[in-house]
Write a protein that holds these residues in place. Structure first.
Motif, PDB file in Angstrom:
ATOM      1  N   GLY A   1      17.566 -44.989 -45.680  1.00  0.00           N
ATOM      2  CA  GLY A   1      17.688 -43.832 -44.220  1.00  0.00           C
ATOM      3  C   GLY A   1      18.966 -43.733 -44.426  1.00  0.00           C
ATOM      4  N   ILE A   2      20.401 -44.556 -44.991  1.00  0.00           N
ATOM      5  CA  ILE A   2      21.868 -44.350 -45.011  1.00  0.00           C
ATOM      6  C   ILE A   2      22.273 -42.575 -45.951  1.00  0.00           C
ATOM      7  N   THR A   3      21.850 -42.243 -47.167  1.00  0.00           N
ATOM      8  CA  THR A   3      21.344 -41.701 -47.507  1.00  0.00           C
ATOM      9  C   THR A   3      21.414 -40.410 -47.337  1.00  0.00           C
ATOM     10  N   MET A   4      19.499 -40.224 -46.313  1.00  0.00           N
ATOM     11  CA  MET A   4      19.706 -39.624 -45.875  1.00  0.00           C
ATOM     12  C   MET A   4      20.537 -39.051 -44.643  1.00  0.00           C
ATOM     13  N   GLY A   5      20.881 -39.455 -43.931  1.00  0.00           N
ATOM     14  CA  GLY A   5      21.732 -39.413 -42.834  1.00  0.00           C
ATOM     15  C   GLY A   5      22.844 -38.711 -43.033  1.00  0.00           C
ATOM     16  N   TYR A   6      23.659 -39.229 -44.817  1.00  0.00           N
ATOM     17  CA  TYR A   6      24.610 -38.976 -45.250  1.00  0.00           C
ATOM     18  C   TYR A   6      24.481 -36.950 -45.312  1.00  0.00           C
ATOM     19  N   VAL A   7      23.578 -36.668 -46.453  1.00  0.00           N
ATOM     20  CA  VAL A   7      23.431 -35.682 -46.838  1.00  0.00           C
ATOM     21  C   VAL A   7      22.864 -34.896 -45.702  1.00  0.00           C
ATOM     22  N   ARG A   8      21.787 -34.286 -44.576  1.00  0.00           N
ATOM     23  CA  ARG A   8      21.718 -34.457 -43.527  1.00  0.00           C
ATOM     24  C   ARG A   8      23.223 -33.944 -42.701  1.00  0.00           C
ATOM     25  N   PHE A   9      24.546 -35.231 -42.634  1.00  0.00           N
ATOM     26  CA  PHE A   9      25.127 -34.884 -41.697  1.00  0.00           C
ATOM     27  C   PHE A   9      26.021 -34.043 -42.748  1.00  0.00           C
ATOM     28  N   ALA A  10      26.248 -34.529 -43.770  1.00  0.00           N
ATOM     29  CA  ALA A  10      27.368 -33.642 -44.513  1.00  0.00           C
ATOM     30  C   ALA A  10      27.043 -31.936 -44.897  1.00  0.00           C
ATOM     31  N   ASN A  11      25.399 -31.496 -44.579  1.00  0.00           N
ATOM     32  CA  ASN A  11      25.197 -30.405 -45.148  1.00  0.00           C
ATOM     33  C   ASN A  11      24.758 -29.530 -43.161  1.00  0.00           C
ATOM     34  N   ARG A  12      24.845 -30.287 -42.142  1.00  0.00           N
ATOM     35  CA  ARG A  12      25.593 -29.268 -41.415  1.00  0.00           C
ATOM     36  C   ARG A  12      27.319 -28.964 -41.303  1.00  0.00           C
ATOM     37  N   GLN A  13      27.941 -30.767 -41.025  1.00  0.00           N
ATOM     38  CA  GLN A  13      28.554 -30.870 -40.309  1.00  0.00           C
ATOM     39  C   GLN A  13      30.235 -30.839 -41.758  1.00  0.00           C
ATOM     40  N   LEU A  14      29.973 -31.167 -42.738  1.00  0.00           N
ATOM     41  CA  LEU A  14      30.898 -30.731 -43.653  1.00  0.00           C
ATOM     42  C   LEU A  14      31.166 -29.749 -44.538  1.00  0.00           C
ATOM     43  N   ASP A  15      29.637 -29.282 -45.563  1.00  0.00           N
ATOM     44  CA  ASP A  15      29.746 -28.350 -46.156  1.00  0.00           C
ATOM     45  C   ASP A  15      30.445 -26.420 -45.786  1.00  0.00           C
ATOM     46  N   PRO A  16      29.922 -26.794 -44.558  1.00  0.00           N
ATOM     47  CA  PRO A  16      30.227 -25.587 -44.374  1.00  0.00           C
ATOM     48  C   PRO A  16      31.846 -25.127 -43.626  1.00  0.00           C
ATOM     49  N   ARG A  17      32.824 -26.208 -42.561  1.00  0.00           N
ATOM     50  CA  ARG A  17      33.442 -26.241 -43.058  1.00  0.00           C
ATOM     51  C   ARG A  17      34.314 -26.523 -44.543  1.00  0.00           C
ATOM     52  N   SER A  18      34.170 -26.842 -45.395  1.00  0.00           N
ATOM     53  CA  SER A  18      34.470 -27.152 -46.972  1.00  0.00           C
ATOM     54  C   SER A  18      34.376 -25.976 -48.244  1.00  0.00           C
ATOM     55  N   GLU A  19      32.927 -25.325 -47.533  1.00  0.00           N
ATOM     56  CA  GLU A  19      32.808 -23.538 -47.930  1.00  0.00           C
ATOM     57  C   GLU A  19      34.309 -23.418 -47.172  1.00  0.00           C
ATOM     58  N   ALA A  20      34.072 -22.655 -46.503  1.00  0.00           N
ATOM     59  CA  ALA A  20      35.553 -22.186 -45.120  1.00  0.00           C
ATOM     60  C   ALA A  20      37.142 -22.328 -46.088  1.00  0.00           C
ATOM     61  N   LEU A  21      37.340 -23.521 -46.613  1.00  0.00           N
ATOM     62  CA  LEU A  21      38.624 -24.141 -46.710  1.00  0.00           C
ATOM     63  C   LEU A  21      38.255 -23.419 -48.727  1.00  0.00           C
ATOM     64  N   ARG A  22      37.551 -23.607 -48.722  1.00  0.00           N
ATOM     65  CA  ARG A  22      37.599 -22.873 -50.437  1.00  0.00           C
ATOM     66  C   ARG A  22      37.574 -21.605 -50.601  1.00  0.00           C
ATOM     67  N   ALA A  23      36.910 -20.552 -49.037  1.00  0.00           N
ATOM     68  CA  ALA A  23      36.911 -19.471 -49.804  1.00  0.00           C
ATOM     69  C   ALA A  23      38.460 -18.998 -48.613  1.00  0.00           C
ATOM     70  N   GLN A  24      39.193 -20.077 -48.209  1.00  0.00           N
ATOM     71  CA  GLN A  24      40.785 -19.637 -48.141  1.00  0.00           C
ATOM     72  C   GLN A  24      41.578 -19.731 -48.877  1.00  0.00           C
ATOM     73  N   LEU A  25      41.214 -20.867 -50.035  1.00  0.00           N
ATOM     74  CA  LEU A  25      42.266 -21.158 -50.700  1.00  0.00           C
ATOM     75  C   LEU A  25      41.341 -20.147 -52.347  1.00  0.00           C
ATOM     76  N   GLU A  26      40.389 -19.639 -52.483  1.00  0.00           N
ATOM     77  CA  GLU A  26      41.166 -18.549 -53.167  1.00  0.00           C
ATOM     78  C   GLU A  26      41.189 -17.612 -52.613  1.00  0.00           C
ATOM     79  N   SER A  27      40.966 -17.007 -51.390  1.00  0.00           N
ATOM     80  CA  SER A  27      42.390 -15.832 -51.386  1.00  0.00           C
ATOM     81  C   SER A  27      43.309 -16.243 -51.360  1.00  0.00           C
ATOM     82  N   ILE A  28      43.394 -17.163 -51.137  1.00  0.00           N
ATOM     83  CA  ILE A  28      45.134 -17.271 -51.473  1.00  0.00           C
ATOM     84  C   ILE A  28      45.073 -17.044 -52.898  1.00  0.00           C
TER      85      ILE A  28
END
Length: 125
Positions: free
Chosen positions: A86-113
């Motif tokens: 349950g915790i694993t599934m909750g974390y995956v869901r949380f990461a997919n919705r909250q963390l991954d979009p933010r980290s992808e935006a940060l990665r894109a910012q680093l790549e553009s720099i």
């Protein structure tokens, strides 16, 4: 493939100050969201797990009581697996919705720099 600093310079890449990047509000928010999710769940699961171990070590009579065809200890042990999944599934869901979009935006910012398309960010003290 080996890394040579001259390779980056010849391609027009700009070095990135990663320590400064870690101080940006966007990175701090990402780190805060991760910690706000992970630390309470880790604490709760550790209390649950240590409680199970202590009951198994010191409450033999309680753990041996029959309950729905099995003893309480077996049910609590199975509960450990259920909560882990349950915790694993909750974390995956949380990461997919909250963390991954933010980290992808940060990665894109680093790549553009790095490619020189964007100037270094400003960090407010």
């Amino acid at each position: 493939m080996s890394y040579h600093p001259s390779d980056q310079e010849s391609k027009g890449a700009h070095p990135i100050d990663y320590e400064q990047f870690q101080r940006t509000p966007e990175f701090q928010e990402l780190k805060h969201r991760l910690r706000r999710f992970v630390f309470p769940l880790t604490f709760a699961f550790m209390v649950w797990f240590i409680g199970f171990v202590i009951l198994g070590a010191y409450a033999h009579d309680f753990m041996a009581k029959p309950f729905w065809g099995l003893n309480v200890g077996i049910w609590l042990g199975l509960g450990q697996f259920v909560t882990t999944f349950g915790i694993t599934m909750g974390y995956v869901r949380f990461a997919n919705r909250q963390l991954d979009p933010r980290s992808e935006a940060l990665r894109a910012q680093l790549e553009s720099i790095e490619s020189g398309e964007q100037a270094q960010w400003e960090v407010t003290p």
